[in-house]
Write a protein that holds these residues in place. Structure first.
Motif, PDB file in Angstrom:
ATOM      1  N   ARG A   1       0.854  -1.194   0.000  1.00 26.23           N
ATOM      2  CA  ARG A   1       0.000   0.000   0.000  1.00 26.23           C
ATOM      3  C   ARG A   1       0.886   1.238   0.000  1.00 26.23           C
ATOM      4  N   MET A   2       0.634   2.135  -0.965  1.00 28.38           N
ATOM      5  CA  MET A   2       1.326   3.417  -1.062  1.00 28.38           C
ATOM      6  C   MET A   2       0.259   4.505  -1.057  1.00 28.38           C
ATOM      7  N   GLU A   3       0.413   5.507  -0.189  1.00 21.64           N
ATOM      8  CA  GLU A   3      -0.647   6.510  -0.088  1.00 21.64           C
ATOM      9  C   GLU A   3      -0.116   7.847   0.417  1.00 21.64           C
ATOM     10  N   THR A   4      -0.968   8.851   0.269  1.00 15.81           N
ATOM     11  CA  THR A   4      -0.701  10.171   0.810  1.00 15.81           C
ATOM     12  C   THR A   4      -2.037  10.801   1.157  1.00 15.81           C
ATOM     13  N   PHE A   5      -2.010  11.942   1.844  1.00 12.28           N
ATOM     14  CA  PHE A   5      -3.229  12.538   2.375  1.00 12.28           C
ATOM     15  C   PHE A   5      -3.240  14.038   2.096  1.00 12.28           C
ATOM     16  N   VAL A   6      -4.445  14.559   1.803  1.00 10.31           N
ATOM     17  CA  VAL A   6      -4.620  15.989   1.555  1.00 10.31           C
ATOM     18  C   VAL A   6      -5.868  16.444   2.293  1.00 10.31           C
ATOM     19  N   THR A   7      -5.791  17.582   2.954  1.00 10.67           N
ATOM     20  CA  THR A   7      -6.914  18.076   3.751  1.00 10.67           C
ATOM     21  C   THR A   7      -7.317  19.472   3.305  1.00 10.67           C
ATOM     22  N   VAL A   8      -8.621  19.664   3.170  1.00  6.45           N
ATOM     23  CA  VAL A   8      -9.204  20.985   2.937  1.00  6.45           C
ATOM     24  C   VAL A   8      -9.842  21.442   4.242  1.00  6.45           C
ATOM     25  N   GLY A   9      -9.378  22.582   4.768  1.00  2.00           N
ATOM     26  CA  GLY A   9      -9.920  23.062   6.037  1.00  2.00           C
ATOM     27  C   GLY A   9      -9.437  22.218   7.204  1.00  2.00           C
ATOM     28  N   ALA A  10     -10.347  21.874   8.100  1.00  2.00           N
ATOM     29  CA  ALA A  10      -9.995  21.090   9.287  1.00  2.00           C
ATOM     30  C   ALA A  10      -9.871  19.605   8.932  1.00  2.00           C
ATOM     31  N   PRO A  11      -8.850  18.925   9.442  1.00  2.00           N
ATOM     32  CA  PRO A  11      -8.698  17.501   9.152  1.00  2.00           C
ATOM     33  C   PRO A  11      -9.768  16.665   9.847  1.00  2.00           C
ATOM     34  N   ASP A  12     -10.175  15.573   9.179  1.00  2.00           N
ATOM     35  CA  ASP A  12     -11.078  14.610   9.797  1.00  2.00           C
ATOM     36  C   ASP A  12     -10.557  13.203   9.495  1.00  2.00           C
ATOM     37  N   ARG A  13     -11.292  12.160   9.876  1.00  2.00           N
ATOM     38  CA  ARG A  13     -10.739  10.810   9.849  1.00  2.00           C
ATOM     39  C   ARG A  13     -11.578   9.783   9.081  1.00  2.00           C
ATOM     40  N   THR A  14     -12.637  10.190   8.444  1.00  5.66           N
ATOM     41  CA  THR A  14     -13.484   9.217   7.743  1.00  5.66           C
ATOM     42  C   THR A  14     -12.699   8.455   6.687  1.00  5.66           C
ATOM     43  N   ALA A  15     -11.900   9.155   5.891  1.00  5.11           N
ATOM     44  CA  ALA A  15     -11.143   8.514   4.809  1.00  5.11           C
ATOM     45  C   ALA A  15      -9.953   7.712   5.316  1.00  5.11           C
ATOM     46  N   LEU A  16      -9.606   7.864   6.591  1.00  2.00           N
ATOM     47  CA  LEU A  16      -8.428   7.195   7.144  1.00  2.00           C
ATOM     48  C   LEU A  16      -8.743   5.794   7.655  1.00  2.00           C
ATOM     49  N   LYS A  17      -9.976   5.378   7.592  1.00  2.00           N
ATOM     50  CA  LYS A  17     -10.371   4.081   8.128  1.00  2.00           C
ATOM     51  C   LYS A  17      -9.599   2.955   7.454  1.00  2.00           C
ATOM     52  N   ALA A  18      -9.032   2.061   8.265  1.00  2.00           N
ATOM     53  CA  ALA A  18      -8.238   0.944   7.739  1.00  2.00           C
ATOM     54  C   ALA A  18      -9.122  -0.055   6.997  1.00  2.00           C
ATOM     55  N   THR A  19      -8.551  -0.700   6.006  1.00  2.00           N
ATOM     56  CA  THR A  19      -9.273  -1.708   5.239  1.00  2.00           C
ATOM     57  C   THR A  19      -9.213  -3.077   5.909  1.00  2.00           C
ATOM     58  N   GLY A  20      -8.252  -3.256   6.839  1.00  2.52           N
ATOM     59  CA  GLY A  20      -8.092  -4.549   7.499  1.00  2.52           C
ATOM     60  C   GLY A  20      -7.289  -5.550   6.697  1.00  2.52           C
ATOM     61  N   LYS A  21      -6.623  -5.070   5.649  1.00  3.04           N
ATOM     62  CA  LYS A  21      -5.832  -5.961   4.805  1.00  3.04           C
ATOM     63  C   LYS A  21      -4.396  -5.461   4.707  1.00  3.04           C
ATOM     64  N   GLY A  22      -3.452  -6.304   5.058  1.00  5.95           N
ATOM     65  CA  GLY A  22      -2.044  -5.962   4.916  1.00  5.95           C
ATOM     66  C   GLY A  22      -1.582  -4.973   5.969  1.00  5.95           C
ATOM     67  N   LEU A  23      -0.462  -4.295   5.671  1.00  8.98           N
ATOM     68  CA  LEU A  23       0.152  -3.326   6.575  1.00  8.98           C
ATOM     69  C   LEU A  23      -0.423  -1.937   6.299  1.00  8.98           C
ATOM     70  N   GLU A  24      -0.986  -1.315   7.345  1.00 10.95           N
ATOM     71  CA  GLU A  24      -1.645  -0.024   7.177  1.00 10.95           C
ATOM     72  C   GLU A  24      -1.290   0.918   8.322  1.00 10.95           C
ATOM     73  N   LEU A  25      -1.659   2.171   8.134  1.00  6.61           N
ATOM     74  CA  LEU A  25      -1.414   3.209   9.124  1.00  6.61           C
ATOM     75  C   LEU A  25      -2.705   3.582   9.829  1.00  6.61           C
ATOM     76  N   ASP A  26      -2.661   3.576  11.160  1.00  9.73           N
ATOM     77  CA  ASP A  26      -3.732   4.114  11.998  1.00  9.73           C
ATOM     78  C   ASP A  26      -3.153   5.347  12.682  1.00  9.73           C
ATOM     79  N   PRO A  27      -3.304   6.520  12.078  1.00  9.51           N
ATOM     80  CA  PRO A  27      -2.590   7.710  12.571  1.00  9.51           C
ATOM     81  C   PRO A  27      -3.227   8.292  13.821  1.00  9.51           C
ATOM     82  N   ILE A  28      -2.587   8.093  14.967  1.00  8.47           N
ATOM     83  CA  ILE A  28      -3.046   8.735  16.200  1.00  8.47           C
ATOM     84  C   ILE A  28      -2.929  10.245  16.031  1.00  8.47           C
TER      85      ILE A  28
END
Length: 270
Positions: free
Chosen positions: A147-174
């Motif tokens: 998995r290769m990814e990056t993140f972009v935020t408009v305004g205040a950051p939120d977490r809906t799109a950050l939800k893990a898929t449960g497959k492989g190695l992923e990031l759960d950003p505290i």
């Protein structure tokens, strides 16, 4: 060394990139912006290179997904796989955080033929079997989930799109990946198949490797809760790569599963 021919050149580039050792070429996504005050279009580069964020080879976009703040796919336009990089535009139409990702599962096979050790790569066991030449012996299989990814935020950051898929190695950003500042610590949790993963090796490389004699990279290892703490030394772009192996493969006959996670983040000045 001769290698079985795959149908699409783009797929071959992707598979070669996945197989490269950590100290060689790296795969990365680079958005033009990571934090914005209002909705607009951004552009993103995807490449494979020795120098971080300087394109050398295009990265295929077949598995590209962009998830918006509402959890739904966001609009992507102008996708192009050029000679040195791939590029695409993303329409950020709403406030919140977008997740831009290229993820996939691959099968690797090594075999003996005419006294030489050779390799085949594909997206499935069926494809690997079709690629193996007649007379191949001592076939060994492994699986890679990347998995290769990056993140972009408009305004205040939120977490809906950050939800893990449960497959492989992923990031759960505290600490949110678009809320990073020089001189402040960030805490990230690494997950394997949705569960905290201890002992995962992580490498962090600041941008600008072309302009210095040393990589200036550093390594971290996730603790028993899967957490790493990153102390950002300066503002700028950073490449982060995590890797792990286990035997939880879904490919019949495979000896191991290799897990890879890569992300690009931007650290802002205080």
């Amino acid at each position: 060394m001769m290698m079985p021919t795959l149908k699409k050149a783009g797929l071959l580039v992707l598979l070669l990139a996945v197989a490269l050792p950590a100290e060689a070429h790296k795969r990365w996504l680079l958005p033009s912006n990571t934090v914005l005050s209002q909705p607009q279009w951004i552009t993103v580069d995807a490449s494979v290179s020795n120098d971080i964020f300087f394109p050398e080879r295009p990265f295929p976009l077949k598995d590209l997904t962009v998830t918006g703040p509402d959890g739904k796919p966001a609009a992507v336009d102008n996708t192009l796989e050029g000679h040195r990089r791939s590029v695409f535009d993303v329409n950020l139409t709403q406030a919140g955080t977008y997740r831009i990702a290229i993820a996939g599962q691959f099968v690797f096979g090594s075999y003996q033929l005419d006294g030489e050790r050779k390799r085949a790569r594909g997206r499935s066991l069926k494809e690997i079997r079709a690629a193996l030449p007649k007379g191949a012996t001592q076939v060994q299989l492994s699986e890679t989930v990347s998995r290769m990814e990056t993140f972009v935020t408009v305004g205040a950051p939120d977490r809906t799109a950050l939800k893990a898929t449960g497959k492989g190695l992923e990031l759960d950003p505290i600490t949110h990946p678009n809320d990073l500042y020089a001189g402040e610590k960030a805490r990230w949790r690494l997950l394997v198949d949705g569960k905290p993963a201890a002992g995962v090796q992580v490498e962090i490389v600041p941008a600008g490797t072309r302009y210095r004699d040393q990589q200036n990279d550093w390594q971290l290892t996730s603790d028993h809760n899967g957490v790493i703490t990153i102390d950002w030394p300066a503002a700028g772009r950073y490449f982060v790569e995590a890797s792990s192996t286990d035997d939880n493969t879904t490919v019949p006959g495979a000896s191991e599963r290799r897990l890879q996670y890569l992300t690009t983040v931007e650290v802002l000045p205080l």
